[in-house]
Design an enzyme around this catalytic site. Structure first.
Site, PDB file in Angstrom:
ATOM      1  N   GLU A   1       0.825  -1.203   0.000  1.00 15.09           N
ATOM      2  CA  GLU A   1       0.000   0.000   0.000  1.00 15.09           C
ATOM      3  C   GLU A   1       0.864   1.260   0.000  1.00 15.09           C
ATOM      4  OE1 GLU A   1      -3.491   0.409   2.287  1.00 15.09           O
ATOM      5  OE2 GLU A   1      -4.130  -1.671   2.022  1.00 15.09           O
TER       6      GLU A   1
ATOM      7  N   HIS B   1      -5.102   2.269   0.746  1.00 14.75           N
ATOM      8  CA  HIS B   1      -4.413   3.083  -0.257  1.00 14.75           C
ATOM      9  C   HIS B   1      -4.275   2.297  -1.551  1.00 14.75           C
ATOM     10  CE1 HIS B   1      -3.403   4.931   3.541  1.00 14.75           C
ATOM     11  NE2 HIS B   1      -3.003   6.017   2.895  1.00 14.75           N
TER      12      HIS B   1
ATOM     13  N   LYS C   1     -10.293   6.192   6.352  1.00 17.97           N
ATOM     14  CA  LYS C   1      -9.444   6.912   5.406  1.00 17.97           C
ATOM     15  C   LYS C   1      -9.214   6.095   4.140  1.00 17.97           C
ATOM     16  CE  LYS C   1      -4.668   8.442   4.723  1.00 17.97           C
ATOM     17  NZ  LYS C   1      -3.284   8.308   5.200  1.00 17.97           N
TER      18      LYS C   1
END
Length: 255
Positions: free
Chosen positions: A89, A147, A174
């Site tokens: 990530e 991510h 997030k």
């Protein structure tokens, strides 16, 4: 519409007012980490993120303890998020297995120097749940993350991932994506806005790279509670220098 529950991290609150500004520490040695912390602190961000995966002794529990406590002393009352980003990530260090990731995060929590811990969504679910429980027992805020440095998932997938984080106990959810087109940036912003309407917890979202810079400055408009700036070295593509970002956030502030 869900009632948003703001989240307090030491002396800042996510989910109210202007998006807060975080700046990463990317030092390799303890000396570099402390020096960066001292420099960044002078720029007055709301929060500092220690990117532990940059630290050359990240897998040594004693070194993490010593450096983490020294960092805490330097930062004083400034909020600290500690993140070990895995290689797949965008992180700097390849681990052997998920259990090694769990041990690193457990060590961070056991030493009580951080205010918030980043936990990646895509670890083994039992590990994620155990880390969330340990973090909450130690009064540490959980920022759960995902991510994608290659692409932007669909709006529906972005929303699904953010809501999955909240369902797993994240205090803040997030996601960061890599846009390949303007349409991808719009998709990220749209997914954020739609999720913010129904989520009970604050969100942090961003499109990376130059195309995505607009997502780093317009969070107050579409529902992202924190953005990342640079003081010196950036930890992700598209981060904006803190002085510029602060002014841009103020220009877009909702009166």
């Amino acid at each position: 519409m869900a009632q948003l529950q703001p989240v307090k991290i030491r002396n800042i609150t996510l989910g109210t007012g202007r998006p807060k500004i975080a700046v990463p520490i990317t030092g390799i040695t303890e000396q570099e980490i402390i020096a960066q912390a001292q420099t960044i602190k002078q720029a007055h961000p709301d929060l500092i993120e220690w990117r532990l995966d940059y630290f050359e002794e990240a897998t040594d529990s004693n070194s993490v303890q010593t450096t983490g406590r020294a960092l805490r002393q330097v930062l004083g009352d400034m909020a600290l998020l500690t993140t070990f980003r895995t290689h797949n990530e965008g992180g700097q260090l390849m681990l052997n297995n998920s259990q090694e990731y769990q041990q690193i995060c457990q060590n961070i929590l056991a030493n009580n120097f951080t205010d918030a811990l980043d936990i990646q969504l895509y670890q083994e679910q039992a590990i994620v749940q155990a880390l969330v429980e340990q973090a909450h027992q130690s009064q540490t805020v959980v920022i759960m993350s995902n991510h994608d440095f290659e692409k932007t998932p669909t709006a529906a997938e972005i929303q699904q991932r953010l809501l999955a984080m909240i369902a797993l106990g994240a205090d803040v959810a997030k996601i960061a994506v890599m846009p390949q087109s303007v349409e991808d940036v719009i998709m990220l912003i749209t997914a954020t806005q739609k999720t913010a309407v129904i989520a009970e917890k604050p969100l942090i979202t961003m499109a990376m790279g130059d195309l995505g810079k607009v997502s780093r400055i317009a969070g107050e408009v579409f529902g992202s509670a924190l953005t990342f700036a640079s003081v010196g070295a950036a930890s992700a593509p598209g981060q904006i220098p803190i002085a510029n970002l602060r002014q841009e956030l103020e220009d877009l502030r909702i009166k």
